[in-house]
Motif scaffolding. Structure first.
Motif, PDB file in Angstrom:
ATOM      1  N   LYS A   1       1.017  -1.269   0.105  1.00  0.00           N
ATOM      2  CA  LYS A   1      -0.125  -0.071   0.280  1.00  0.00           C
ATOM      3  C   LYS A   1       0.759   0.931   0.326  1.00  0.00           C
ATOM      4  O   LYS A   1       0.687   1.530  -0.654  1.00  0.00           O
ATOM      5  N   ASP A   2       1.304   1.186   1.022  1.00  0.00           N
ATOM      6  CA  ASP A   2       2.421   2.371   1.149  1.00  0.00           C
ATOM      7  C   ASP A   2       3.674   2.658  -0.402  1.00  0.00           C
ATOM      8  O   ASP A   2       3.310   4.164  -0.842  1.00  0.00           O
ATOM      9  N   ASP A   3       3.715   1.808  -1.383  1.00  0.00           N
ATOM     10  CA  ASP A   3       4.450   2.175  -2.594  1.00  0.00           C
ATOM     11  C   ASP A   3       3.760   2.451  -3.227  1.00  0.00           C
ATOM     12  O   ASP A   3       3.818   3.609  -3.925  1.00  0.00           O
ATOM     13  N   ILE A   4       2.234   2.133  -3.474  1.00  0.00           N
ATOM     14  CA  ILE A   4       1.087   2.131  -4.256  1.00  0.00           C
ATOM     15  C   ILE A   4       0.792   3.665  -4.222  1.00  0.00           C
ATOM     16  O   ILE A   4       0.500   4.381  -4.784  1.00  0.00           O
ATOM     17  N   ASP A   5       0.122   4.270  -3.003  1.00  0.00           N
ATOM     18  CA  ASP A   5      -0.273   5.162  -2.332  1.00  0.00           C
ATOM     19  C   ASP A   5       0.947   6.248  -2.475  1.00  0.00           C
ATOM     20  O   ASP A   5       0.697   7.783  -3.559  1.00  0.00           O
ATOM     21  N   ALA A   6       1.990   5.944  -2.477  1.00  0.00           N
ATOM     22  CA  ALA A   6       3.402   7.683  -3.393  1.00  0.00           C
ATOM     23  C   ALA A   6       2.986   7.529  -5.101  1.00  0.00           C
ATOM     24  O   ALA A   6       3.974   8.318  -4.816  1.00  0.00           O
ATOM     25  N   ALA A   7       3.244   6.568  -5.264  1.00  0.00           N
ATOM     26  CA  ALA A   7       3.702   6.157  -6.820  1.00  0.00           C
ATOM     27  C   ALA A   7       2.494   7.476  -7.590  1.00  0.00           C
ATOM     28  O   ALA A   7       2.286   8.128  -8.253  1.00  0.00           O
ATOM     29  N   ILE A   8       1.287   7.206  -6.666  1.00  0.00           N
ATOM     30  CA  ILE A   8      -0.171   7.505  -6.809  1.00  0.00           C
ATOM     31  C   ILE A   8      -0.176   8.985  -7.180  1.00  0.00           C
ATOM     32  O   ILE A   8      -0.090  10.200  -7.821  1.00  0.00           O
ATOM     33  N   SER A   9       0.109   8.957  -5.201  1.00  0.00           N
ATOM     34  CA  SER A   9       0.136  10.982  -5.236  1.00  0.00           C
ATOM     35  C   SER A   9       1.669  11.497  -5.926  1.00  0.00           C
ATOM     36  O   SER A   9       0.938  13.018  -6.188  1.00  0.00           O
ATOM     37  N   ARG A  10       2.689  10.401  -5.968  1.00  0.00           N
ATOM     38  CA  ARG A  10       3.905  11.337  -7.009  1.00  0.00           C
ATOM     39  C   ARG A  10       3.334  12.006  -8.534  1.00  0.00           C
ATOM     40  O   ARG A  10       3.937  12.998  -8.870  1.00  0.00           O
ATOM     41  N   ILE A  11       2.412  11.146  -9.277  1.00  0.00           N
ATOM     42  CA  ILE A  11       2.012  11.747 -10.296  1.00  0.00           C
ATOM     43  C   ILE A  11       0.845  13.035 -10.212  1.00  0.00           C
ATOM     44  O   ILE A  11       0.903  13.863 -11.182  1.00  0.00           O
ATOM     45  N   ILE A  12      -0.101  12.558  -9.265  1.00  0.00           N
ATOM     46  CA  ILE A  12      -1.083  13.706  -9.009  1.00  0.00           C
ATOM     47  C   ILE A  12       0.045  15.380  -8.745  1.00  0.00           C
ATOM     48  O   ILE A  12      -0.412  16.347  -9.576  1.00  0.00           O
ATOM     49  N   ALA A  13       0.629  14.943  -7.756  1.00  0.00           N
ATOM     50  CA  ALA A  13       1.402  16.398  -7.487  1.00  0.00           C
ATOM     51  C   ALA A  13       2.331  16.478  -8.351  1.00  0.00           C
ATOM     52  O   ALA A  13       2.306  18.335  -8.722  1.00  0.00           O
ATOM     53  N   THR A  14       2.619  15.798  -9.823  1.00  0.00           N
ATOM     54  CA  THR A  14       3.890  16.599 -10.671  1.00  0.00           C
ATOM     55  C   THR A  14       2.350  16.530 -11.989  1.00  0.00           C
ATOM     56  O   THR A  14       3.124  16.776 -12.761  1.00  0.00           O
ATOM     57  N   SER A  15       1.435  15.921 -12.167  1.00  0.00           N
ATOM     58  CA  SER A  15       0.571  16.361 -12.999  1.00  0.00           C
ATOM     59  C   SER A  15       0.905  15.335 -14.022  1.00  0.00           C
ATOM     60  O   SER A  15       1.009  15.977 -15.657  1.00  0.00           O
TER      61      SER A  15
END
Length: 364
Positions: free
Chosen positions: A14-28
Motif C-alpha cells: 500500500k505505501d509504495d502504491i499510494d506514494a506512486a499515485i501521489s507523485r503523479i498527481i503532485a507533478t501532473s
C-alpha cells in the motif's frame, strides 16, 4: 476462496502504491513523463530486452508489433487455436489473414510440427502465445522461422517473468507484446501494455506508430494511432515491478503444492512443466471430463474457479469463414475440459490445501 484478490495485493504494498499515485498527481505527469520513461527502462531490463515501448493495452501491443514488421498486405500469420481472441483479431484488424494451428497437448503452447506443415508462400509471421505462463519452445520456433524466413511475435500477456533456457521471454523473437490488464501477474489499475524488442528499428517504428506516426511533436512522418501507457499506470507498475519475481516464485510454490496434493486423482490431468522453463503460472489449469460438475461442486465448497477459454478460437462465430476440413481440432476437444484453480500470491498454504481438499472430495 477468491480466484484472484487484487485488494489483498494492494494492501501488501500500500505505501509504495499510494506514494506512486501521489507523485503523479503532485507533478501532473499524467501523459508521458519521468515515470513512464523509467518504467520502460526498468521493464526492459527485467525482461532482458533492449527496448520497451509503453502502449495503451495488450491488444494494441500486438497490432502495433504486426504493423511495425511491415508485412505484405494480406499475409498469412500463424496463430494457436487456443488463446484469447486478441491474438487473432490483431491479425485481421491489421489487414492480414489468420491461420490457426494446433496446440501441444503437453504445454498447451504451439505444436511446432502442425505449425510447420501449415506454412505456405504467403506465410510471413507466427504469433507465439506463452499460454497460462508456460513459454513456447522458442529455440525450435526461431530455428523454424530462420529456415522459412518468418517473423516471430511473442504474445506475452500471461507470461511476465517466464523463462526458457535461462532467457526471459518477450525479446527472444523479433518483437513481443505484453498486457498489464489488472489481473495479470504484473497488472496496472486500468488498461496498459508494452512492446519489447532488441531491434532498434522495430522499436523506433513501434514508438512512432503508437504516437501518431511521429517522434517529435507535430512532425508526423506517417499516419499512426494514439496508444499510450499513461503516467499513472506506469508509476503503479514501477511500484509493483520489484515484487514481481517474488510473486512468480510464490505462484510456483503454490503450483508445486497443487501438483503434490492432487497427485493420483485419476479423473483429472495436471499441468505439465517442461524442465527448461520457468513457468510464470498466471493460471493453474487442470483438465477433466467432469469440468462443469467439478466447477459447480467447488462453488458449493466456497472455492472460485475459472475457464480459460470456453470456446476455441476456430469455433467462435467470428471465424466461421475460416473453418474447413483442416481446421485444428485439439483446442476444440480441450475447451470443455479445462478448469483454472485459484492462483496468486494472496493464497496461503491453508488456502491451497482447502482447494486441494475440495477437489479431492468431488465424486465424478
Amino acid at each position: 476462496m477468491k480466484f484472484l484478490d487484487l485488494a489483498s495485493q494492494y494492501h501488501s504494498i500500500k505505501d509504495d502504491i499510494d506514494a506512486a499515485i501521489s507523485r503523479i498527481i503532485a507533478t501532473s505527469a499524467f501523459i508521458g513523463g519521468p515515470d513512464l520513461k523509467a518504467f520502460e527502462s526498468e521493464f526492459a531490463a527485467f525482461q532482458q530486452a533492449e527496448h520497451c515501448i509503453g502502449v495503451a493495452n495488450g491488444t494494441d501491443a500486438i497490432e502495433i508489433a504486426i504493423e511495425a514488421l511491415d508485412l505484405p498486405a494480406g499475409s498469412e500469420i500463424l496463430v494457436p487455436a487456443n488463446s484469447f481472441i486478441a491474438s487473432s483479431e490483431a491479425v485481421t484488424r491489421s489487414g492480414h489473414r489468420v491461420v490457426f494451428c494446433e496446440a501441444d497437448a503437453v504445454s498447451y503452447t504451439l505444436d511446432l510440427d502442425d505449425l510447420e506443415r501449415r506454412i505456405t508462400p504467403k506465410t510471413k509471421a507466427i504469433i507465439a502465445v506463452h499460454l497460462y505462463g508456460h513459454p513456447c519452445d522458442m529455440t525450435g520456433l526461431m530455428d523454424l522461422a530462420e529456415r522459412h524466413g518468418l517473423k516471430i511475435i511473442e504474445d506475452c500477456a500471461q507470461a511476465h517473468g517466464a523463462e526458457i533456457d535461462g532467457r526471459r521471454i518477450g525479446a527472444i523473437g523479433h518483437i513481443g507484446a505484453f498486457s498489464f490488464y489488472p489481473g495479470k501477474n504484473l497488472g496496472a489499475y486500468g488498461d496498459g501494455g508494452a512492446i519489447l524488442t532488441n531491434d532498434a528499428d522495430l522499436a523506433r517504428k513501434s514508438r512512432m506508430i503508437a504516437n501518431h506516426g511521429r517522434i517529435n511533436k507535430y512532425d508526423h512522418q506517417f499516419e499512426g494511432r494514439n496508444s499510450r501507457l499513461d503516467g499513472l499506470q506506469a508509476a503503479i507498475l514501477r511500484a509493483k515491478l520489484p515484487h514481481l519475481d517474488g510473486w512468480i516464485d510464490r505462484r510456483n510454490s503454490i503450483a508445486q503444492r497443487y501438483l503434490a496434493g492432487l497427485q493420483g486423482v485419476e479423473w483429472l490431468s495436471q499441468p505439465n512443466i517442461k524442465r527448461n522453463v520457468r513457468h510464470a503460472f498466471h493460471l493453474f489449469v487442470i483438465r477433466t471430463a467432469h469440468r462443469d460438475a467439478l466447477q459447480g461442486w467447488l462453488k458449493e465448497q466456497g472455492v472460485d474457479s475459472g475457464v480459460h477459454y470456453p470456446i476455441a478460437l476456430p469455433d467462435l462465430a467470428a471465424y466461421a469463414y475460416l473453418r474447413d476440413a483442416d481446421t485444428p481440432t485439439l483446442a476444440s476437444d480441450l475447451a470443455p475440459t479445462l478448469l483454472s484453480l485459484p492462483m496468486g500470491e494472496h493464497l496461503s498454504e491453508v488456502d491451497v490445501d482447502q482447494v486441494i481438499s475440495a477437489v479431492r472430495s468431488f465424486q465424478p
